[in-house]
Design an enzyme around this catalytic site. Structure first.
Site, short mmCIF file in Angstrom:
data_model
loop_
_atom_site.label_atom_id
_atom_site.label_comp_id
_atom_site.label_asym_id
_atom_site.label_seq_id
_atom_site.Cartn_x
_atom_site.Cartn_y
_atom_site.Cartn_z
N ASP A 145 -2.91 4.70 -2.52
CA ASP A 145 -3.97 5.32 -1.72
C ASP A 145 -4.42 6.64 -2.35
O ASP A 145 -3.60 7.45 -2.78
CB ASP A 145 -3.42 5.57 -0.31
CG ASP A 145 -4.50 5.93 0.69
OD1 ASP A 145 -5.41 5.11 0.88
OD2 ASP A 145 -4.42 7.03 1.29
N GLU A 166 -6.41 3.55 -6.06
CA GLU A 166 -7.66 3.66 -5.31
C GLU A 166 -8.38 4.92 -5.76
O GLU A 166 -7.87 6.03 -5.57
CB GLU A 166 -7.41 3.73 -3.80
CG GLU A 166 -8.72 3.67 -3.02
CD GLU A 166 -8.71 4.42 -1.70
OE1 GLU A 166 -9.55 4.12 -0.85
OE2 GLU A 166 -7.90 5.35 -1.52
N ASP A 188 0.87 -1.16 0.00
CA ASP A 188 0.00 0.00 0.00
C ASP A 188 0.91 1.22 0.00
O ASP A 188 1.68 1.43 0.94
CB ASP A 188 -0.87 -0.03 1.27
CG ASP A 188 -2.20 0.66 1.09
OD1 ASP A 188 -2.20 1.77 0.55
OD2 ASP A 188 -3.23 0.09 1.49
N HIS A 235 -11.36 -2.26 3.62
CA HIS A 235 -11.33 -1.85 5.01
C HIS A 235 -12.06 -0.53 5.27
O HIS A 235 -12.08 -0.04 6.39
CB HIS A 235 -9.87 -1.72 5.46
CG HIS A 235 -9.13 -0.66 4.70
ND1 HIS A 235 -8.89 -0.75 3.33
CD2 HIS A 235 -8.62 0.52 5.08
CE1 HIS A 235 -8.27 0.33 2.93
NE2 HIS A 235 -8.08 1.12 3.97
N ASP A 236 -12.63 0.06 4.21
CA ASP A 236 -13.38 1.30 4.36
C ASP A 236 -14.88 1.11 4.20
O ASP A 236 -15.64 2.07 4.39
CB ASP A 236 -12.93 2.33 3.31
CG ASP A 236 -11.48 2.77 3.49
OD1 ASP A 236 -11.03 2.85 4.66
OD2 ASP A 236 -10.81 3.03 2.48
O1 TEU Z 1 -9.48 5.91 1.71
C1 TEU Z 1 -9.87 6.94 0.86
C2 TEU Z 1 -11.24 7.36 0.95
O2 TEU Z 1 -11.72 8.01 0.09
C3 TEU Z 1 -11.97 7.05 2.20
O3 TEU Z 1 -12.24 8.28 2.79
C4 TEU Z 1 -13.24 6.34 1.91
O4 TEU Z 1 -13.99 7.01 0.96
C5 TEU Z 1 -13.99 6.27 3.19
O5 TEU Z 1 -13.20 5.58 4.12
C6 TEU Z 1 -15.34 5.65 3.05
O6 TEU Z 1 -15.39 4.54 2.28
C7 TEU Z 1 -8.10 5.70 1.86
C8 TEU Z 1 -7.87 4.56 2.80
O7 TEU Z 1 -8.38 3.39 2.22
C9 TEU Z 1 -8.48 4.89 4.13
O8 TEU Z 1 -8.42 3.81 5.01
C10 TEU Z 1 -7.72 6.07 4.67
O9 TEU Z 1 -8.31 6.49 5.88
C11 TEU Z 1 -7.70 7.24 3.68
O10 TEU Z 1 -7.42 6.84 2.35
C12 TEU Z 1 -6.63 8.21 4.07
O11 TEU Z 1 -5.37 7.69 3.79
#
Ligand code: TEU
Ligand code: CA
Length: 531
Positions: A201, A264, A99, A325-326
């Site tokens: 990311d 992403e 990542d 994970h989001d």
């Molecule tokens: O997530 C990017 C992102 O756009 C997130 O805000 C997402 O939309 C949100 O969690 C709801 O789905 C990435 C990573 O995957 C996330 O874990 C990080 O917190 C974020 O970037 C900041 O690095």
């Protein structure tokens, strides 16, 4: 099929390292733990692992706040633990994707410490510093993704810095050539060590409007939505110049053979496909989150798949993501029965599939008691239903107290609601979600039509979604019932007389079908027919 690049025919398995396997009983997963579990991953049949960040970090956003791009946080182990993991993974035939978090660093990164110390610092321009607006206050109206202004006033030099996420995650200034060069060297550092690629990311965030214009108001926003939705992100992300940067990253990967660049990107389809880049000079795989974003109805999903396939640039390879994970667990969002249908959908669509750890055993969203909340987003904007902890709980390996994950107090609670939902029990049960995933992954490896074949939509009605996958003389039809009631599909003439290869409900193998394929509620079927 063997001629196809590994990242086209393979399946990616995302590991959230804090929650996969704890090897030293501190309640937090680590690299040595992942290494112990590699045999499980080869048994399951995935081809690559993507590991969420394990770099040195104050963990304000659980590793997405990086304080050193070229190290390992002691919580997760050491660089030699990483090398050992990489060597064993390669030995086992698994690729390893890291990542890469280039949009922002931690506020504890030495670069930021230097940048904030003095307006005349040589690293001042590595971050985004602005004077207060005339009359005071933040330089513009931009909002942080985790709520509140995206600008933080810094007493030391009397200016604001920009942070698209937490104030502990200041954004780098990617318009600065020194930043670019330093970050390209980070890629080389890991490529030299032998990693097989990167998931980048928030890649669409890297470049911001040169004039830092205010974002327009979003009329569709309501009070119960996260604050970020109050404005349309017209100027804070997805700027045309970002594609030059991505092409530069891609060129670094091209210095090595067969490495993969995954981006992403949360954008509507027509914006998303631009991230393949001009003449495919961008990301190999701009993550396609359409399955996370589209309502779980056959007609909507069908339309979405067709649109995605049609929107792909010539030669652009598709990909599909069912969880991360989001986002809510698929079994939580559509229910355990439909999660089996979703498994067949993910692993029979055309393109690289990305699977989130635990979804293969049907892990659920886990309720988190208020005193155990960890996610900084939930802490900033409580109660909106966006506590990401719920989808980041420890992997359930067995029915023991620590689920085989740890013997200590785990960093997030372990789901104890369904004691048999774990790897050890599901391995013994042929009808389990885990055995279904393993079977589908095996089919994907042995059936070229599934791995690399063409996609052809099939007309269907109501809750039924259907398509064909075809390669050489191999012909497969996938029929999925996205509803709980029985349904039927009138087969296209060429598929009549076909033979069932697999039903997600079991017990139909080798059944031959006439003109109409009947489906039970929540059933999905893979049918083979001759050309
Ligand atoms: O997530 C990017 C992102 O756009 C997130 O805000 C997402 O939309 C949100 O969690 C709801 O789905 C990435 C990573 O995957 C996330 O874990 C990080 O917190 C974020 O970037 C900041 O690095
Ligand atoms: Ca540990």
């Amino acid at each position: 099929m063997q001629d196809m690049l590994w990242w086209k025919r393979g399946t990616v398995y995302q590991i959230y390292p804090r929650s996969f396997q704890d090897s030293n009983d501190d309640g937090i997963g680590d690299l040595a733990g992942i290494r112990e579990r590699l045999p499980y991953l080869t048994w399951l049949g995935v081809d690559a692992i993507w590991i969420s960040p394990f770099y040195p970090s104050p963990m304000a956003d659980f590793g997405y706040d990086v304080a050193d791009y070229c190290g390992v946080d002691p919580m997760f182990g050491s660089l030699s633990d990483f090398d050992a993991l990489l060597a064993d993974a390669h030995e086992a035939g698994l690729k390893v994707i890291l990542d890469f978090v280039p949009n922002h660093t931690s506020d504890r990164h030495p670069w930021f410490a230097e940048s904030r110390s003095d307006r005349a610092s040589p690293k001042r321009d590595w971050y985004i510093w602005k004077d207060p607006a005339p009359g005071g206050g933040p330089p513009n109206n931009w909002i942080s993704n985790f709520g509140g202004s995206a600008w933080q006033f810094d007493e030391i030099t009397g200016q604001y810095y920009y942070h698209a996420f937490l104030k502990e995650q200041p954004d780098l200034n990617w318009r600065n050539p020194d930043v670019r060069a330093a970050m390209m060297d980070v890629l080389r550092f890991w490529l030299e060590r032998g990693v097989d690629g990167f998931r980048v990311d928030v890649i669409w965030h890297l470049i911001k409007d040169a004039g830092f214009r205010d974002n327009p108001v979003n009329p569709g926003w309501s009070e119960n939505d996260p604050e970020i939705g109050r404005l349309v992100q017209a100027y804070s992300a997805d700027q045309p110049e970002v594609h030059e940067i991505i092409a530069e990253m891609r060129a670094v990967l091209e210095e090595y053979d067969e490495r993969v660049l995954i981006g992403e990107i949360y954008l509507p389809l027509e914006r998303l496909v631009a991230y393949y880049g001009e003449d495919l000079s961008g990301a190999h795989l701009p993550f396609n989150f359409q399955l996370l974003e589209t309502a779980w109805h056959a007609r909507q999903i069908d339309g979405m798949i067709r649109e995605y396939e049609a929107a792909l640039p010539q030669g652009g390879w598709p990909n599909w993501v069912l969880g991360n994970h989001d986002r809510q667990r698929i079994a939580g969002r559509v229910g355990t029965e439909q999660a089996r249908v979703a498994a067949m959908l993910l692993l029979t669509l055309r393109g690289t599939a990305t699977l989130y750890y635990g979804d293969e055993i049907g892990m659920q969203n886990v309720p988190i008691p208020p005193d155990r909340v960890q996610d900084p987003w939930e802490k900033n904007e409580p109660g909106l239903g966006f506590n990401r902890d719920a989808y980041r709980t420890p992997m359930q390996w067995d029915a023991s107290e620590g689920a085989g994950f740890t013997t200590a107090e785990p960093w997030l609670p372990i789901d104890m609601r369904e004691p048999e939902r774990n790897v050890a029990d599901e391995r013994q049960d042929e009808g389990s979600m885990l055995c279904l995933y393993r079977r589908l992954l095996d089919l994907r490896r042995t059936r070229p039509a599934l791995a690399v074949g063409a996609y052809r939509p099939v007309e269907a009605e109501g809750d039924v979604l259907a398509y064909c996958r075809e390669e050489g003389t191999e012909r497969l039809l996938v029929a999925l019932n996205l509803g709980a009631e029985p349904a039927a599909l009138s087969l296209p003439p060429e598929a009549r007389g076909g033979r069932i290869v697999l039903s997600v409900l079991g017990n139909r193998e080798a059944e031959s079908v006439g003109e109409v394929l009947s489906l039970q509620g929540n059933e999905a079927v893979l049918l083979e027919f001759s050309a």
